[in-house]
Motif scaffolding. Structure first.
Motif: not given
Length: 77
Positions: A1-30
């Motif tokens: 799961m961490k790898k999948e989320i890491t890839l989503k974050i990296l892809k968003n940064m590559h395409e949009k130059n911004k960090l994908l927010e926590q709520d869009k990933l449906k993760l808790n703060e920790k």
């Protein structure tokens, strides 16, 4: 799961130059903080700092960017 989320974050940064927010990933703060901290420690990203303050995790970003290592990780996974 961490790898999948890491890839989503990296892809968003590559395409949009911004960090994908926590709520869009449906993760808790920790969970979100641990993943961002690992990505930062592994030098996949720059411009992001994870702060641990009074039992809370705060993500401070200042113009976050992918590193060459982050781009390679995204392409190879």
């Amino acid at each position: 799961m961490k790898k999948e989320i890491t890839l989503k974050i990296l892809k968003n940064m590559h395409e949009k130059n911004k960090l994908l927010e926590q709520d869009k990933l449906k993760l808790n703060e920790k969970q979100y903080g641990e993943i961002i901290e690992t990505m930062n420690n592994d030098t996949l990203i720059l411009g992001v700092e994870v702060l641990h303050v009074e039992g809370k995790i705060i993500i401070a970003s200042n113009n976050p960017k992918l590193t060459v290592k982050g781009i390679d990780y995204l392409k190879n996974n």
